[in-house]
Design a protein around this motif. Structure first.
Motif, PDB file in Angstrom:
ATOM      1  N   ILE A  38       5.907   0.228  39.071  1.00 25.20           N
ATOM      2  CA  ILE A  38       6.566  -1.079  39.007  1.00 25.20           C
ATOM      3  C   ILE A  38       6.560  -1.586  37.558  1.00 25.20           C
ATOM      4  CG2 ILE A  38       6.414  -3.506  39.715  1.00 25.20           C
ATOM      5  CD1 ILE A  38       5.293  -2.442  42.425  1.00 25.20           C
ATOM      6  N   ALA A  39       5.439  -1.419  36.886  1.00 20.86           N
ATOM      7  CA  ALA A  39       5.344  -1.844  35.484  1.00 20.86           C
ATOM      8  C   ALA A  39       6.378  -1.119  34.637  1.00 20.86           C
ATOM      9  CB  ALA A  39       3.929  -1.584  34.952  1.00 20.86           C
ATOM     10  N   GLN A  40       6.580   0.160  34.911  1.00 17.27           N
ATOM     11  CA  GLN A  40       7.568   0.930  34.155  1.00 17.27           C
ATOM     12  C   GLN A  40       8.982   0.424  34.456  1.00 17.27           C
ATOM     13  OE1 GLN A  40       7.237   5.137  34.715  1.00 17.27           O
ATOM     14  NE2 GLN A  40       8.737   5.612  33.142  1.00 17.27           N
ATOM     15  N   GLN A  41       9.265   0.126  35.719  1.00 23.51           N
ATOM     16  CA  GLN A  41      10.583  -0.397  36.081  1.00 23.51           C
ATOM     17  C   GLN A  41      10.862  -1.730  35.387  1.00 23.51           C
ATOM     18  OE1 GLN A  41      10.201  -0.501  40.369  1.00 23.51           O
ATOM     19  NE2 GLN A  41      11.536   1.268  40.593  1.00 23.51           N
ATOM     20  N   LEU A  42       9.806  -2.513  35.207  1.00 19.22           N
ATOM     21  CA  LEU A  42       9.965  -3.823  34.568  1.00 19.22           C
ATOM     22  C   LEU A  42       9.979  -3.725  33.047  1.00 19.22           C
ATOM     23  CD1 LEU A  42       7.558  -5.954  36.797  1.00 19.22           C
ATOM     24  CD2 LEU A  42      10.055  -5.829  36.927  1.00 19.22           C
ATOM     25  N   ASN A  43       9.675  -2.544  32.511  1.00 19.01           N
ATOM     26  CA  ASN A  43       9.658  -2.322  31.069  1.00 19.01           C
ATOM     27  C   ASN A  43       8.733  -3.330  30.373  1.00 19.01           C
ATOM     28  OD1 ASN A  43      10.359  -0.895  28.773  1.00 19.01           O
ATOM     29  ND2 ASN A  43      12.129  -2.183  28.342  1.00 19.01           N
ATOM     30  N   LEU A  44       7.481  -3.354  30.809  1.00 19.33           N
ATOM     31  CA  LEU A  44       6.513  -4.315  30.298  1.00 19.33           C
ATOM     32  C   LEU A  44       6.029  -3.957  28.904  1.00 19.33           C
ATOM     33  CD1 LEU A  44       4.259  -4.761  33.467  1.00 19.33           C
ATOM     34  CD2 LEU A  44       6.164  -6.200  32.742  1.00 19.33           C
ATOM     35  N   THR A  45       5.704  -4.985  28.151  1.00 17.88           N
ATOM     36  CA  THR A  45       5.045  -4.785  26.867  1.00 17.88           C
ATOM     37  C   THR A  45       3.573  -4.442  27.153  1.00 17.88           C
ATOM     38  OG1 THR A  45       4.301  -7.075  26.641  1.00 17.88           O
ATOM     39  CG2 THR A  45       6.518  -6.548  25.804  1.00 17.88           C
ATOM     40  N   PRO A  46       2.857  -3.897  26.182  1.00 20.29           N
ATOM     41  CA  PRO A  46       1.429  -3.618  26.407  1.00 20.29           C
ATOM     42  C   PRO A  46       0.632  -4.873  26.811  1.00 20.29           C
ATOM     43  CG  PRO A  46       2.172  -2.475  24.449  1.00 20.29           C
ATOM     44  CD  PRO A  46       3.311  -3.357  24.895  1.00 20.29           C
ATOM     45  N   GLN A  47       0.959  -6.002  26.210  1.00 16.34           N
ATOM     46  CA  GLN A  47       0.266  -7.247  26.555  1.00 16.34           C
ATOM     47  C   GLN A  47       0.560  -7.654  27.997  1.00 16.34           C
ATOM     48  OE1 GLN A  47       2.298  -6.921  23.844  1.00 16.34           O
ATOM     49  NE2 GLN A  47       0.800  -6.879  22.187  1.00 16.34           N
ATOM     50  N   GLN A  48       1.805  -7.503  28.411  1.00 18.05           N
ATOM     51  CA  GLN A  48       2.169  -7.835  29.781  1.00 18.05           C
ATOM     52  C   GLN A  48       1.485  -6.883  30.765  1.00 18.05           C
ATOM     53  OE1 GLN A  48       6.444  -7.566  29.206  1.00 18.05           O
ATOM     54  NE2 GLN A  48       6.661  -9.714  29.806  1.00 18.05           N
ATOM     55  N   LYS A  49       1.459  -5.594  30.428  1.00 18.08           N
ATOM     56  CA  LYS A  49       0.798  -4.615  31.301  1.00 18.08           C
ATOM     57  C   LYS A  49      -0.651  -4.987  31.541  1.00 18.08           C
ATOM     58  CE  LYS A  49       3.100  -0.185  30.843  1.00 18.08           C
ATOM     59  NZ  LYS A  49       2.991   1.184  30.377  1.00 18.08           N
ATOM     60  N   GLU A  50      -1.313  -5.399  30.483  1.00 16.43           N
ATOM     61  CA  GLU A  50      -2.720  -5.769  30.577  1.00 16.43           C
ATOM     62  C   GLU A  50      -2.932  -6.889  31.596  1.00 16.43           C
ATOM     63  OE1 GLU A  50      -5.754  -7.787  27.485  1.00 16.43           O
ATOM     64  OE2 GLU A  50      -4.756  -5.971  26.746  1.00 16.43           O
ATOM     65  N   LYS A  51      -1.986  -7.795  31.683  1.00 13.57           N
ATOM     66  CA  LYS A  51      -2.102  -8.930  32.600  1.00 13.57           C
ATOM     67  C   LYS A  51      -1.550  -8.611  33.992  1.00 13.57           C
ATOM     68  CE  LYS A  51      -1.621 -12.224  28.809  1.00 13.57           C
ATOM     69  NZ  LYS A  51      -0.720 -13.184  28.179  1.00 13.57           N
ATOM     70  N   ILE A  52      -0.469  -7.846  34.048  1.00 16.06           N
ATOM     71  CA  ILE A  52       0.246  -7.606  35.310  1.00 16.06           C
ATOM     72  C   ILE A  52      -0.396  -6.511  36.157  1.00 16.06           C
ATOM     73  CG2 ILE A  52       2.437  -6.745  36.261  1.00 16.06           C
ATOM     74  CD1 ILE A  52       2.856  -9.527  35.348  1.00 16.06           C
ATOM     75  N   LEU A  53      -0.859  -5.437  35.524  1.00 15.35           N
ATOM     76  CA  LEU A  53      -1.380  -4.302  36.296  1.00 15.35           C
ATOM     77  C   LEU A  53      -2.510  -4.685  37.256  1.00 15.35           C
ATOM     78  CD1 LEU A  53      -1.135  -1.240  33.890  1.00 15.35           C
ATOM     79  CD2 LEU A  53       0.191  -1.706  35.947  1.00 15.35           C
ATOM     80  N   PRO A  54      -3.480  -5.503  36.851  1.00 17.27           N
ATOM     81  CA  PRO A  54      -4.508  -5.888  37.827  1.00 17.27           C
ATOM     82  C   PRO A  54      -3.945  -6.672  39.012  1.00 17.27           C
ATOM     83  CG  PRO A  54      -5.237  -6.379  35.598  1.00 17.27           C
ATOM     84  CD  PRO A  54      -3.794  -5.983  35.501  1.00 17.27           C
ATOM     85  N   ILE A  55      -2.950  -7.495  38.753  1.00 20.98           N
ATOM     86  CA  ILE A  55      -2.323  -8.267  39.832  1.00 20.98           C
ATOM     87  C   ILE A  55      -1.621  -7.322  40.794  1.00 20.98           C
ATOM     88  CG2 ILE A  55      -0.575 -10.015  40.389  1.00 20.98           C
ATOM     89  CD1 ILE A  55      -1.144 -11.199  37.542  1.00 20.98           C
ATOM     90  N   LEU A  56      -0.832  -6.398  40.236  1.00 19.84           N
ATOM     91  CA  LEU A  56      -0.117  -5.438  41.077  1.00 19.84           C
ATOM     92  C   LEU A  56      -1.077  -4.501  41.812  1.00 19.84           C
ATOM     93  CD1 LEU A  56       2.870  -4.435  38.766  1.00 19.84           C
ATOM     94  CD2 LEU A  56       2.964  -5.827  40.843  1.00 19.84           C
TER      95      LEU A  56
END
Length: 120
Positions: A38-56
Motif C-alpha cells: 500500500i505504501a508503494q502504491q501511495l508513493n510515500l516519502t521516507p518520512q511518510q513511510k515512517e509514520k504510515i507503515l505502523p498504522i497500516l
C-alpha cells in the motif's frame, strides 16, 4: 511430584509458544508486506513511510480478520471495515498529500468491494 508438575507445565508452555510463535510472526510479516504494498502504491516519502507503515501494519490484520470471518454477513463486513478505516482515517489524512489520500480512499473502496463480493 511437585517438581514433575512444574517441569511438565514449563515444557507445555515452551511447546505452546513454539507452535503459536511462527503463526504470529507469519501474520505480522504478511501484514507488513501488505502495508509495504500500500505504501508503494501511495508513493510515500521516507518520512511518510515512517509514520504510515505502523498504522497500516496495525490495520491490515484487522481488515483481513473481518474479510475472512464467514460468520459475518456482507453488510456486517462492510460496516466493520468502514469502522476500522474511520479509526485511522484522521491520522492518514494528516500525513498524506491530497492526491495520496485519494489513492488511499480508492484502495479502501476496493477492499470493501472485495470483502462484499467474497474476493480476497
Amino acid at each position: 511430584m511437585k517438581n514433575h508438575t512444574h517441569l511438565a507445565i514449563a515444557a507445555l508452555s515452551i511447546a505452546m509458544f513454539a507452535l503459536l510463535a511462527p503463526t504470529s510472526f507469519a501474520q505480522k510479516g504478511a501484514a507488513m508486506q501488505k502495508a509495504q504494498a500500500i505504501a508503494q502504491q501511495l508513493n510515500l516519502t521516507p518520512q511518510q513511510k515512517e509514520k504510515i507503515l505502523p498504522i497500516l501494519a496495525d490495520e491490515v490484520p484487522k481488515v483481513n480478520a473481518i474479510k475472512n470471518d464467514n460468520s459475518l454477513s456482507k453488510m456486517q463486513k462492510m460496516q466493520q471495515l468502514r469502522a476500522v478505516h474511520q479509526q485511522t482515517d484522521p491520522q492518514m489524512k494528516a500525513i498524506l498529500t491530497p492526491e495520496q489520500y485519494q489513492k488511499l480512499k480508492a484502495i479502501r473502496q476496493q477492499t470493501l468491494r472485495d470483502a462484499v463480493q467474497g474476493r480476497y
